[in-house]
Design a protein around this motif. Structure first.
Motif, PDB file in Angstrom:
ATOM      1  N   ALA A  76     -19.508   7.509  -8.731  1.00 38.15           N
ATOM      2  CA  ALA A  76     -18.860   8.308  -7.680  1.00 38.15           C
ATOM      3  C   ALA A  76     -17.945   9.383  -8.274  1.00 38.15           C
ATOM      4  O   ALA A  76     -17.460  10.246  -7.541  1.00 38.15           O
ATOM      5  N   LYS A  77     -17.685   9.302  -9.588  1.00 35.42           N
ATOM      6  CA  LYS A  77     -16.851  10.269 -10.310  1.00 35.42           C
ATOM      7  C   LYS A  77     -15.451  10.481  -9.699  1.00 35.42           C
ATOM      8  O   LYS A  77     -15.065  11.619  -9.425  1.00 35.42           O
ATOM      9  N   PRO A  78     -14.700   9.421  -9.508  1.00 35.57           N
ATOM     10  CA  PRO A  78     -13.334   9.606  -8.999  1.00 35.57           C
ATOM     11  C   PRO A  78     -12.372   9.925 -10.144  1.00 35.57           C
ATOM     12  O   PRO A  78     -12.710   9.717 -11.313  1.00 35.57           O
ATOM     13  N   ASP A  79     -11.182  10.424  -9.808  1.00 29.51           N
ATOM     14  CA  ASP A  79     -10.161  10.661 -10.828  1.00 29.51           C
ATOM     15  C   ASP A  79      -9.435   9.364 -11.184  1.00 29.51           C
ATOM     16  O   ASP A  79      -8.900   9.220 -12.269  1.00 29.51           O
ATOM     17  N   VAL A  80      -9.394   8.436 -10.221  1.00 30.93           N
ATOM     18  CA  VAL A  80      -8.630   7.209 -10.459  1.00 30.93           C
ATOM     19  C   VAL A  80      -9.243   6.049  -9.668  1.00 30.93           C
ATOM     20  O   VAL A  80      -9.868   6.266  -8.629  1.00 30.93           O
ATOM     21  N   ILE A  81      -9.080   4.825 -10.210  1.00 24.74           N
ATOM     22  CA  ILE A  81      -9.476   3.613  -9.478  1.00 24.74           C
ATOM     23  C   ILE A  81      -8.198   3.009  -8.910  1.00 24.74           C
ATOM     24  O   ILE A  81      -7.261   2.712  -9.656  1.00 24.74           O
ATOM     25  N   ILE A  82      -8.130   2.847  -7.587  1.00 26.10           N
ATOM     26  CA  ILE A  82      -6.957   2.229  -6.970  1.00 26.10           C
ATOM     27  C   ILE A  82      -7.280   0.746  -6.765  1.00 26.10           C
ATOM     28  O   ILE A  82      -8.221   0.400  -6.048  1.00 26.10           O
ATOM     29  N   THR A  83      -6.498  -0.136  -7.414  1.00 25.62           N
ATOM     30  CA  THR A  83      -6.863  -1.554  -7.425  1.00 25.62           C
ATOM     31  C   THR A  83      -6.089  -2.391  -6.407  1.00 25.62           C
ATOM     32  O   THR A  83      -4.946  -2.073  -6.062  1.00 25.62           O
ATOM     33  N   ALA A 104       0.844  -1.191   0.000  1.00 28.95           N
ATOM     34  CA  ALA A 104       0.000   0.000   0.000  1.00 28.95           C
ATOM     35  C   ALA A 104       0.888   1.253   0.000  1.00 28.95           C
ATOM     36  O   ALA A 104       0.631   2.205  -0.746  1.00 28.95           O
ATOM     37  N   LEU A 105       1.957   1.222   0.806  1.00 31.86           N
ATOM     38  CA  LEU A 105       2.887   2.359   0.848  1.00 31.86           C
ATOM     39  C   LEU A 105       3.517   2.594  -0.513  1.00 31.86           C
ATOM     40  O   LEU A 105       3.619   3.723  -0.994  1.00 31.86           O
ATOM     41  N   SER A 106       3.934   1.497  -1.165  1.00 27.81           N
ATOM     42  CA  SER A 106       4.587   1.597  -2.459  1.00 27.81           C
ATOM     43  C   SER A 106       3.643   2.227  -3.485  1.00 27.81           C
ATOM     44  O   SER A 106       4.032   3.107  -4.260  1.00 27.81           O
ATOM     45  N   VAL A 107       2.364   1.765  -3.474  1.00 25.24           N
ATOM     46  CA  VAL A 107       1.373   2.320  -4.403  1.00 25.24           C
ATOM     47  C   VAL A 107       1.160   3.806  -4.109  1.00 25.24           C
ATOM     48  O   VAL A 107       1.112   4.641  -5.021  1.00 25.24           O
ATOM     49  N   CYS A 108       1.056   4.155  -2.812  1.00 27.97           N
ATOM     50  CA  CYS A 108       0.828   5.555  -2.453  1.00 27.97           C
ATOM     51  C   CYS A 108       2.029   6.430  -2.834  1.00 27.97           C
ATOM     52  O   CYS A 108       1.849   7.543  -3.336  1.00 27.97           O
ATOM     53  N   ASP A 109       3.241   5.914  -2.625  1.00 26.25           N
ATOM     54  CA  ASP A 109       4.429   6.694  -2.999  1.00 26.25           C
ATOM     55  C   ASP A 109       4.420   6.987  -4.497  1.00 26.25           C
ATOM     56  O   ASP A 109       4.697   8.092  -4.939  1.00 26.25           O
ATOM     57  N   GLY A 110       4.073   5.943  -5.288  1.00 26.49           N
ATOM     58  CA  GLY A 110       4.003   6.130  -6.734  1.00 26.49           C
ATOM     59  C   GLY A 110       2.875   7.080  -7.112  1.00 26.49           C
ATOM     60  O   GLY A 110       3.045   7.953  -7.963  1.00 26.49           O
ATOM     61  N   ALA A 111       1.719   6.919  -6.460  1.00 21.50           N
ATOM     62  CA  ALA A 111       0.550   7.746  -6.776  1.00 21.50           C
ATOM     63  C   ALA A 111       0.823   9.213  -6.483  1.00 21.50           C
ATOM     64  O   ALA A 111       0.379  10.093  -7.204  1.00 21.50           O
ATOM     65  N   LYS A 112       1.567   9.459  -5.412  1.00 26.52           N
ATOM     66  CA  LYS A 112       1.854  10.858  -5.049  1.00 26.52           C
ATOM     67  C   LYS A 112       2.603  11.550  -6.197  1.00 26.52           C
ATOM     68  O   LYS A 112       2.198  12.602  -6.668  1.00 26.52           O
ATOM     69  N   ASP A 113       3.686  10.905  -6.669  1.00 22.49           N
ATOM     70  CA  ASP A 113       4.485  11.523  -7.728  1.00 22.49           C
ATOM     71  C   ASP A 113       3.731  11.588  -9.051  1.00 22.49           C
ATOM     72  O   ASP A 113       3.724  12.604  -9.732  1.00 22.49           O
ATOM     73  N   ILE A 146      -1.582  11.551   0.932  1.00 22.64           N
ATOM     74  CA  ILE A 146      -0.899  12.094  -0.251  1.00 22.64           C
ATOM     75  C   ILE A 146      -1.814  13.041  -1.025  1.00 22.64           C
ATOM     76  O   ILE A 146      -1.412  13.604  -2.040  1.00 22.64           O
ATOM     77  N   GLY A 147      -3.054  13.184  -0.581  1.00 22.44           N
ATOM     78  CA  GLY A 147      -3.944  14.154  -1.229  1.00 22.44           C
ATOM     79  C   GLY A 147      -4.987  13.547  -2.147  1.00 22.44           C
ATOM     80  O   GLY A 147      -5.560  14.227  -2.983  1.00 22.44           O
ATOM     81  N   LEU A 148      -5.233  12.235  -1.989  1.00 22.07           N
ATOM     82  CA  LEU A 148      -6.312  11.615  -2.762  1.00 22.07           C
ATOM     83  C   LEU A 148      -7.450  11.254  -1.819  1.00 22.07           C
ATOM     84  O   LEU A 148      -7.303  10.396  -0.947  1.00 22.07           O
ATOM     85  N   LYS A 149      -8.582  11.930  -1.990  1.00 20.49           N
ATOM     86  CA  LYS A 149      -9.728  11.658  -1.128  1.00 20.49           C
ATOM     87  C   LYS A 149     -10.391  10.349  -1.579  1.00 20.49           C
ATOM     88  O   LYS A 149     -10.640  10.160  -2.770  1.00 20.49           O
ATOM     89  N   LEU A 191       0.282  10.719  -9.911  1.00 18.62           N
ATOM     90  CA  LEU A 191      -1.112  11.144 -10.056  1.00 18.62           C
ATOM     91  C   LEU A 191      -1.380  12.500  -9.428  1.00 18.62           C
ATOM     92  O   LEU A 191      -2.053  13.342 -10.008  1.00 18.62           O
ATOM     93  N   VAL A 192      -0.859  12.701  -8.210  1.00 20.75           N
ATOM     94  CA  VAL A 192      -1.187  13.936  -7.496  1.00 20.75           C
ATOM     95  C   VAL A 192      -0.316  15.094  -7.991  1.00 20.75           C
ATOM     96  O   VAL A 192      -0.825  16.113  -8.437  1.00 20.75           O
ATOM     97  N   ASP A 193       1.014  14.891  -7.946  1.00 17.53           N
ATOM     98  CA  ASP A 193       1.893  16.005  -8.320  1.00 17.53           C
ATOM     99  C   ASP A 193       1.850  16.307  -9.816  1.00 17.53           C
ATOM    100  O   ASP A 193       1.797  17.456 -10.225  1.00 17.53           O
ATOM    101  N   LYS A 194       1.859  15.247 -10.654  1.00 14.86           N
ATOM    102  CA  LYS A 194       1.931  15.476 -12.099  1.00 14.86           C
ATOM    103  C   LYS A 194       0.567  15.742 -12.720  1.00 14.86           C
ATOM    104  O   LYS A 194       0.406  16.617 -13.546  1.00 14.86           O
ATOM    105  N   MET A 195      -0.443  14.924 -12.347  1.00 20.70           N
ATOM    106  CA  MET A 195      -1.737  15.039 -13.039  1.00 20.70           C
ATOM    107  C   MET A 195      -2.792  15.735 -12.198  1.00 20.70           C
ATOM    108  O   MET A 195      -3.940  15.823 -12.623  1.00 20.70           O
ATOM    109  N   HIS A 196      -2.420  16.162 -11.019  1.00 26.18           N
ATOM    110  CA  HIS A 196      -3.327  16.913 -10.138  1.00 26.18           C
ATOM    111  C   HIS A 196      -4.628  16.185  -9.837  1.00 26.18           C
ATOM    112  O   HIS A 196      -5.691  16.792  -9.818  1.00 26.18           O
ATOM    113  N   MET A 197      -4.558  14.893  -9.634  1.00 29.54           N
ATOM    114  CA  MET A 197      -5.768  14.147  -9.269  1.00 29.54           C
ATOM    115  C   MET A 197      -6.078  14.393  -7.805  1.00 29.54           C
ATOM    116  O   MET A 197      -5.185  14.635  -6.996  1.00 29.54           O
TER     117      MET A 197
END
Lengths: 291, 414
Positions: free
Chosen positions: B231-238, B160-169, B204-207, B171-177
């Motif tokens: 639910a209109k999310p920006d991303v599906i976390i699998t 979960a940490l690994s996915v979140c670390d990747g998602a931060k860089d 990391i800023g993903l609600k 999805l959040v920082d680059k694509m502003h999700m």
């Protein structure tokens, strides 16, 4: 919006269930055989279509045809290698033959399942859809393939109805399901009728399997659930009654879709099974059953 | 008489000594082989790579003279993805085939069933692919009993940490999700994974808008995708492993406009592309290594050799299984013995640069005793994406080869 969604999704899955169950009930109606290798034959068709198209690159249409052909071969193999020897055996008492056929086809189905798992792994395979893309139906984004699936299912079932009610062969099949002894007295060879029915069954199961592979995907794990779903639809509709199976397929299909949308996808199959138990209590012969 | 006897004795002793010398100097007469039992899901996409990778490692070690002259022998067992079959295989491996150590399974339920048997039969046991936190937590809670089990893959918490670390860089920082829906299968490994997701995604800023758990038997994912879309999310976390092909294909056929990002074990194997008729295009998944990704200098040569021998690139559990055979061999060498307790001691001191990073195990006092350490300089994991029918690394930056790109039906909200 959600109502339309349920209406559309439910229709496609119900039509597929109907097609899968029709062949199953036809065989029972005519020859009294409950073919428990049904799910395995459907999966074999889908996996063959996948393998032909993805490994041997024969194209989508040829792949689908190969899938149906494999189901036809598997259906005849089931009849000649498993069912007929038991029916013809003199060492098995007549009253025990049904149990032997049940066990025989069940084991046969497991053999097919294990072969598929051995050669193609137990991971799911999906057949490349014949039509790709989506269209907007009543505000619902629907894959074209879903519509295609529903249309093909309805067409095939309509053709089957014509075959049974409007052709000589079909009438012989119908007669055999009503009174096998009477048919033999009219000079028709019962075995020939059985071969025709198994042939029809193979084609139906093959088309259903390939369409299922395109619509949802199948794996060797699907064998048990597919047999069980055909079995419960047929029991719900009334064993041997084709129209009962059609109604039951739509009842089960819509009940599952409603549950998945309104309750939770995790409980999808439960209400339909409860309904089956309930029907068994109050109407053991099923919705349109004769006995 | 006395003299003659002592002469005979002397020459006999001499012969024995020469024999011993001969045996020590020539590997052909060396001691018994080191036997490694490999119990795996030979019929599943993720599991099939385990015995193959283990055999590849053993062949390489043996070609280089083995371990102190002892050859490594791999004894394989197919567990048909069943816990009961695995337990029988474990008993057979230990009691009849006399293996020294067991490598087994990518399924947490199977590994949790084997863990008590490793304790009862006092046989060291490493898993290359299961993730449940409970595996290493049990080692921590009853160390003396359960110390034989090693968790050679990241725990669900670390995943979960690994996915979140990747998602931060990415999805959040680059694509502003800003929003996500978690979609995971109902299994032992996803329980702690979901807890981890729920905790780290908001950080990391993903609600997290919704959380959908579904049965691993699910075949029709239409209602699930429709619910997620609602639910209109920006991303599906699998969080999927038992399923993979079906949700991916239906995601594409239904043209669900939301990207999928997270753990998708089946996507780690190269055959996934063909199994999904390339519906995998655009799927983002976490991995510990991948084809063409030089996590360490060993990663790429291993993946290429594997492909040369077996026709496809390995799944994630192939990389870990390959490393495991190597660090087991290293531990045997350091312990100077295959005695179970000595081997456990030696394995605890493992510091091995493998194909997935630098492998070390958490100690007795850490909550995840005997699980591999997660972190920079050790193992961080990667994010990969299926692009043009191939698996390409997109994160972290130092190994990323390409930028993220999505199929045309994906509609990014920003």
């Amino acid at each position: 919006m959600r109502a339309f969604q349920i209406l559309i999704d439910g229709f496609a899955i119900s039509a597929l269930y109907a097609l899968g169950a029709t062949g199953f009930t036809l065989i029972f109606g005519v020859s009294g055989v409950l073919n428990l290798s049904h799910g395995a034959i459907m999966v074999a068709a889908a996996v063959a279509a996948w393998a032909a198209a993805s490994i041997f690159n024969v194209g989508t249409y040829a792949g689908a045809l190969i899938g149906v052909a494999v189901a036809l071969v598997a259906a005849f193999a089931t009849y000649f290698a498993v069912v007929k020897p038991i029916q013809d055996s003199r060492r098995i008492p007549n009253e025990e033959k049904e149990i032997f056929v049940l066990t025989g086809t069940l084991l046969w189905g497991i053999m097919i399942q294990e072969l598929i798992a051995y050669f193609f792994t137990n991971n799911a395979k999906t057949v490349l859809p014949i039509v790709e893309g989506v269209v907007d139906v009543l505000g619902v984004r629907t894959p074209k393939n879903e519509i295609f699936t529903a249309i093909v299912c309805c067409l095939v079932i309509a053709l089957l109805w014509l075959l049974v009610n409007r052709t000589r062969t079909g009438k012989a099949v119908l007669a055999a399901s009503m009174n096998p002894r009477g048919v033999t007295l009219l000079g028709l060879e019962l075995t020939n009728i059985y071969i025709v029915v198994w042939g029809i069954y193979g084609v139906l199961a093959g088309i259903a399997g390939v369409l299922l592979g395109m619509f949802l995907g199948v794996s060797s794990y699907s064998v048990g659930p597919l047999t069980a779903s055909a079995f419960s639809i047929v029991v719900l509709g009334g064993l041997g009654s084709v129209s009962g199976s059609l109604i039951a397929a739509f009842v089960v299909g819509y009940l599952e879709t409603l549950t998945a949308y309104l309750v939770s996808p995790a409980y999808r199959t439960i209400p339909a099974l409860l309904l089956l138990v309930f029907v068994m209590y109050i109407r053991p012969q099923g919705l349109l059953g004769r006995r | 008489m006395n003299k003659a006897l002592s002469g005979a004795l002397r020459s006999a002793l001499g012969a024995a000594a020469t024999g011993a010398l001969l045996a020590a100097s020539s590997p052909a007469f060396a001691a018994d082989p080191i036997k490694i039992g490999v119990i795996a899901e030979a019929q599943a996409i993720a599991g099939a790579s385990i015995p193959q990778a283990a055999q590849l490692a053993a062949d390489e070690i043996n070609a280089n003279g083995g371990v102190d002259g002892r050859k490594i022998e791999i004894i394989g067992y197919d567990n048909h993805s069943s816990s009961a079959d695995s337990v029988r295989a474990f008993q057979r491996a230990v009691n009849e085939d006399k293996v020294n150590i067991v490598i087994a399974s990518y399924i947490s339920e199977v590994v949790l069933a084997l863990e008590p048997w490793a304790s009862r039969l006092k046989t060291p046991f490493v898993t290359p692919g299961a993730a449940s936190n409970e595996i290493s937590k049990s080692v921590h809670s009853d160390y003396e009993k359960n110390k034989y089990t090693f968790h050679g893959y990241l725990t669900s918490a670390a995943l979960a940490l690994s996915v979140c670390d990747g998602a931060k860089d990415l999805l959040v920082d680059k694509m502003h999700m800003k929003t996500a829906v978690i979609m995971s299968e109902d299994a032992a490994w996803t329980k702690p994974l979901d807890v981890g997701y729920e905790e780290c995604l908001p950080k990391i800023g993903l609600k997290v808008l919704d959380h959908i758990r579904f049965s691993p038997d699910t075949t029709d994912f239409t209602p699930i995708f429709n619910k997620i879309e609602g639910a209109k999310p920006d991303v599906i976390i699998t969080g999927i492993s038992h399923v993979g092909v079906q949700p991916t294909v239906q995601w594409k056929n239904q043209q669900v406009p939301i990207p999928m990002f997270g753990i998708s074990s089946q996507a780690t194997n190269e055959t996934f592309g063909k199994d999904t008729n390339n519906a995998a295009e655009g799927v983002l998944y976490q991995g510990v290594s991948g084809p063409g990704v030089a996590v360490t200098p060993k990663s790429v040569p291993f993946a290429e050799n594997f492909k040369k021998k077996f026709g496809n690139y390995p799944s994630y559990a192939g990389y870990t299984a390959y490393d495991e055979v190597y660090y087991i061999a290293d531990a045997v060498k350091r312990a100077g013995s295959t005695d179970a307790d000595k081997l456990v001691d030696a394995l605890e001191k493992t510091d091995w640069e493998g194909t997935i990073g630098r492998v070390q195990f958490y100690g007795k006092d850490d909550p995840f005793t005997h699980s591999i350490k997660y972190g920079k300089g050790l193992i961080t994991g990667l994010m990969l994406q299926w692009q043009d029918g191939k698996q390409s690394a997109v994160w972290p930056k130092d190994v990323a080869k390409v930028d993220i790109k999505f199929p045309s039906f994906i509609k990014l909200s920003n």
